[in-house]
Design an enzyme around this catalytic site. Structure first.
Site, PDB file in Angstrom:
ATOM      1  N   HIS A  11      -7.397   1.566 -12.347  1.00 39.99           N
ATOM      2  CA  HIS A  11      -7.889   0.245 -12.737  1.00 39.99           C
ATOM      3  C   HIS A  11      -6.737  -0.748 -12.786  1.00 39.99           C
ATOM      4  O   HIS A  11      -5.579  -0.364 -12.722  1.00 39.99           O
ATOM      5  CB  HIS A  11      -8.597   0.304 -14.097  1.00 39.99           C
ATOM      6  CG  HIS A  11      -7.683   0.639 -15.229  1.00 39.99           C
ATOM      7  ND1 HIS A  11      -7.298   1.928 -15.516  1.00 39.99           N
ATOM      8  CD2 HIS A  11      -7.065  -0.148 -16.142  1.00 39.99           C
ATOM      9  CE1 HIS A  11      -6.477   1.921 -16.560  1.00 39.99           C
ATOM     10  NE2 HIS A  11      -6.314   0.668 -16.955  1.00 39.99           N
ATOM     11  N   GLU A  51     -12.224  -6.897 -24.960  1.00 30.38           N
ATOM     12  CA  GLU A  51     -12.050  -6.632 -23.541  1.00 30.38           C
ATOM     13  C   GLU A  51     -13.383  -6.591 -22.812  1.00 30.38           C
ATOM     14  O   GLU A  51     -14.443  -6.465 -23.436  1.00 30.38           O
ATOM     15  CB  GLU A  51     -11.318  -5.306 -23.324  1.00 30.38           C
ATOM     16  CG  GLU A  51     -12.079  -4.110 -23.866  1.00 30.38           C
ATOM     17  CD  GLU A  51     -11.289  -2.814 -23.808  1.00 30.38           C
ATOM     18  OE1 GLU A  51     -10.199  -2.783 -23.219  1.00 30.38           O
ATOM     19  OE2 GLU A  51     -11.780  -1.815 -24.363  1.00 30.38           O
ATOM     20  N   GLU A  90      -4.522 -13.025  -4.205  1.00 29.64           N
ATOM     21  CA  GLU A  90      -4.552 -13.333  -2.775  1.00 29.64           C
ATOM     22  C   GLU A  90      -5.841 -12.779  -2.191  1.00 29.64           C
ATOM     23  O   GLU A  90      -6.247 -11.661  -2.508  1.00 29.64           O
ATOM     24  CB  GLU A  90      -3.351 -12.685  -2.076  1.00 29.64           C
ATOM     25  CG  GLU A  90      -3.335 -12.879  -0.576  1.00 29.64           C
ATOM     26  CD  GLU A  90      -2.203 -12.131   0.112  1.00 29.64           C
ATOM     27  OE1 GLU A  90      -2.082 -12.282   1.344  1.00 29.64           O
ATOM     28  OE2 GLU A  90      -1.453 -11.391  -0.558  1.00 29.64           O
TER      29      GLU A  90
END
Length: 139
Positions: free
Chosen positions: A7, A44, A118
């Site tokens: 993760h 979270e 990106e």
């Protein structure tokens, strides 16, 4: 033996804003939110982007920006659509870095917590083939 990527975790000031970014840009699907229960260091949420587990945790943003980033693969046909998504969310889209033909195109942007992302149309195979072609031309 390493089996793969488990993760990625990003520390963010505003869980809801990052949720909008993950869902709006990456088509992420929320699979868990701690809400008022806290089993970790802070509140979270967990998401899936494709099959990639992405966690966000509430905390302080990065003090400064860098070129450290995570790149996600996109199809070249979807490039303009993704650029529009990033723009609609008001994210800081950076100019693409100079590339030689055959390396793919990229959308670079920062979230509100100074994480760089990106969206890239190329693959490692294409990049290596292009670099090998460049070496052949130089010899």
């Amino acid at each position: 033996m390493i089996e793969g990527l488990s993760h990625m975790t990003f520390i963010v000031r505003d869980l809801e804003r990052m949720t909008r970014i993950l869902e709006g840009v990456f088509d992420a699907r929320e699979v868990y939110a701690s809400d008022t229960e806290q089993f970790s260091l802070s509140r979270e949420k967990f998401f899936l982007i494709g099959d990639i587990w992405v966690a966000i945790m509430q905390g302080e943003k990065l003090a400064e920006r860098s070129y450290n980033h995570i790149a996600f693969k996109i199809d070249d046909a979807d490039f303009d659509r993704y650029a529009e998504r990033v723009g609609k969310l008001g994210l800081d889209m950076r100019p693409p870095r100079p590339r030689v033909e055959g390396e793919g195109r990229s959308i670079y942007f920062y979230d509100d917590d100074n994480h760089m992302f990106e969206l890239h149309t190329g693959t490692l195979t294409e990049r290596l083939a292009r670099k090998a072609k460049g070496l052949e031309a130089a010899q």
